[in-house]
Design an enzyme around this catalytic site. Structure first.
Site, PDB file in Angstrom:
ATOM      1  N   GLU A 286       0.825  -1.216   0.000  1.00 30.71           N
ATOM      2  CA  GLU A 286       0.000   0.000   0.000  1.00 30.71           C
ATOM      3  C   GLU A 286       0.857   1.262   0.000  1.00 30.71           C
ATOM      4  O   GLU A 286       0.413   2.310  -0.463  1.00 30.71           O
ATOM      5  CB  GLU A 286      -0.943   0.023   1.222  1.00 30.71           C
ATOM      6  N   HIS A 307       8.244 -26.733  -1.213  1.00 26.95           N
ATOM      7  CA  HIS A 307       7.556 -27.827  -1.904  1.00 26.95           C
ATOM      8  C   HIS A 307       6.366 -27.319  -2.707  1.00 26.95           C
ATOM      9  O   HIS A 307       5.513 -28.093  -3.108  1.00 26.95           O
ATOM     10  CB  HIS A 307       7.139 -28.888  -0.877  1.00 26.95           C
ATOM     11  N   LYS A 421     -14.206  -0.304  -4.068  1.00 21.73           N
ATOM     12  CA  LYS A 421     -15.336   0.052  -3.190  1.00 21.73           C
ATOM     13  C   LYS A 421     -16.434   0.713  -4.010  1.00 21.73           C
ATOM     14  O   LYS A 421     -17.616   0.409  -3.844  1.00 21.73           O
ATOM     15  CB  LYS A 421     -14.876   1.033  -2.109  1.00 21.73           C
TER      16      LYS A 421
HETATM   17  O1  PA5 Z   1      -3.303   1.335   5.884  1.00 23.00           O
HETATM   18  C1  PA5 Z   1      -4.436   1.761   5.749  1.00 23.00           C
HETATM   19  O2  PA5 Z   1      -4.711   2.961   5.931  1.00 23.00           O
HETATM   20  C2  PA5 Z   1      -5.582   0.842   5.403  1.00 23.00           C
HETATM   21  O3  PA5 Z   1      -5.142  -0.447   5.169  1.00 23.00           O
HETATM   22  C3  PA5 Z   1      -6.611   0.822   6.524  1.00 23.00           C
HETATM   23  O4  PA5 Z   1      -6.001   0.397   7.708  1.00 23.00           O
HETATM   24  C4  PA5 Z   1      -7.780  -0.100   6.213  1.00 23.00           C
HETATM   25  O5  PA5 Z   1      -8.348   0.247   4.989  1.00 23.00           O
HETATM   26  C5  PA5 Z   1      -8.844  -0.009   7.308  1.00 23.00           C
HETATM   27  O6  PA5 Z   1      -9.271   1.302   7.476  1.00 23.00           O
HETATM   28  P1  PA5 Z   1     -10.081   1.786   8.724  1.00 23.00           P
HETATM   29  O7  PA5 Z   1      -9.248   1.650   9.939  1.00 23.00           O
HETATM   30  O8  PA5 Z   1     -10.409   3.218   8.432  1.00 23.00           O
HETATM   31  O9  PA5 Z   1     -11.318   0.919   8.804  1.00 23.00           O
END
Ligand code: PA5
Length: 446
Positions: A286, A307, A421
């Protein structure tokens, strides 16, 4: 020696010492950007000084709530996804007994990290016959997966123990003032912990997001923070490049990326590190994967995956490098017994510890993969305990931020996550998404 070791000699056939060290200026300047908060996304750098800033009061409060929940629950269900899930899961798996049994009797379960109907239905069935509490975690407070899971659990718990008792068994970790979860928590009177504004999800494991579930599982969060604090000192901008593990790791992976090695496989030799790899994959994926750039983070558990994926790594496309994360000393001791029949012809191993065999498998694999064209960065920590896991968490965060700046992306946003989303809402008929829904249905032929 009691420190994180970074060994680069098994990459130099592919990216030379000069290739790595020619990045010194660039990496050092990215390192200063992190510390001086002068780079992209600099309003999300609250995690940098977090290990030094976590107050004793906060830790005491977390421990108190953890003890209370443990006292009244056989299970604590932690609801969250992405950065609101993976850090806690990684630490609990790394430190726990391989079969998930804890001395104190409380087991942490996770929910809301998928929308799987079977998983959540089976979870509710299990909870029918047990006492439980819920920790719901969402920074934004609006993420679909945990919101659905929390609806189910809130209703289930209220039916089981009544609304007032349920409210005393629910803890919310969210924004100080914004978002649906904050509103709900204030309305229902849940106890809450705050996720600081300047700490993004995947950098939040050292906030209550990670610390509360880890404390509930019975692990020493103070040692975890202590390890992270040591990593913070060891990776600071004032530590010279040559002695700075985060700089060396960031430089090595970027030197390999420049040579066309576009996939980094995190390798472990203990299944306890499986979820640390999952956490690392999210952190790096990310943070770096944007603007059509970034090393693709993958993971394997060896020797298990020798394996399965071993064949590809040895002889497939040559665009990969490995980062092997080793633990020098196991916490348990087990030796191989003698067998008078020796049908498997393994008596030459009699009396040897499994860890020695595992270590030789590791060294043999590094050489084999090197011979097959796969460079290998080696990282090792002395032991798998709270201190060293805390150290690793901060080390990887710091190296990730430096690495992201090295390829000139903002390592603290995730704009690409929105695309699925939008389509999911359109397909589900969310008000306001009708037109997009029609177009998508046509495109999908449904
Ligand atoms: O690193 C990030 O910002 C994302 O992976 C969030 O942690 C994830 O989308 C969950 O978001 P939230 O805590 O707002 O539900």
């Amino acid at each position: 020696m009691s420190k994180l070791q970074v060994r680069l000699n098994n990459i130099y056939q592919f990216a030379t010492h000069d290739d790595v060290f020619s990045l010194k200026e660039k990496i050092s300047s990215c390192q200063r950007q992190v510390e001086e908060k002068s780079g992209k996304g600099n309003d999300f750098l609250g995690w940098v000084a977090l290990p030094a800033e976590v107050s004793d009061e906060l830790l005491r409060n977390i421990e108190k709530v953890a003890n209370e929940l443990r006292a009244k629950s056989e299970f604590v269900v932690v609801v969250g996804i992405g950065g609101s899930y993976l850090g806690a899961k990684a630490v609990i798996e790394a430190l726990g007994n391989s079969f998930g049994m804890f001395a104190n009797g409380t087991k942490v379960l996770f929910a809301g990290n998928s929308i799987c109907e079977d998983y959540h239905a089976e979870l509710l069935k299990l909870l029918d016959n047990h006492t439980y509490s819920v920790v719901v975690i969402s920074k934004s407070g609006t993420t679909t997966e945990p919101a659905i899971a929390f609806r189910l659990l809130k209703q289930h718990l209220e039916m089981k123990v009544g609304k007032t008792e349920a409210a005393s068994r629910i803890v919310a970790i969210t924004d100080q003032s914004k978002g649906a979860l904050r509103k709900l928590a204030d309305t229902e009177g849940y106890r809450t912990f705050v996720i600081p504004d300047d700490v993004g999800g995947r950098y939040s494991v050292l906030t209550p997001v990670g610390l509360l579930p880890i404390a509930i599982a019975g692990f020493d969060i103070r040692k975890l923070v202590e390890g992270a604090r040591q990593a913070m000192n060891d990776t600071a901008a004032s530590v010279p490049f040559e002695q700075n593990p985060a700089c060396l790791y960031a430089a090595a992976r970027n030197a390999l990326y420049a040579k066309g090695k576009r996939v980094e496989i995190m390798v472990n030799y203990t299944p306890k590190l499986h979820y640390l790899t999952e956490w690392w994959k999210q952190l790096y994926g990310e943070s770096e994967g944007k603007e059509n750039k970034g090393i693709f983070p993958a993971g394997v558990d060896f020797t298990t995956d020798l394996h399965s994926m071993g064949q590809y790594i040895q002889e497939g496309e040559r665009f990969i490098f490995e980062t092997v994360l080793s633990v020098e000393t196991p916490s348990q001791k087990l030796t191989i017994p003698n067998d008078p029949d020796n049908l498997d012809q393994l008596n030459f191993l009699t009396g040897k510890r499994l860890s020695e065999v595992n270590h030789m498998a590791e060294l043999g694999t590094i050489v084999a993969h090197n011979d097959g064209g796969v460079p290998c960065i080696q990282l090792s920590v002395p032991e798998l305990n709270s201190y060293w896991v805390g150290y690793l968490l901060y080390f990887f965060e710091r190296a990730c931020a430096i690495s992201g700046y090295t390829i000139d992306v903002n390592p603290f946003d995730q704009p690409g996550v929105e695309a699925y989303k939008k389509n999911m809402f359109a397909l589900l008929g969310k008000p306001g998404f009708e037109e997009e829904g029609k177009v998508l249905r046509k495109r999908l032929g449904i």
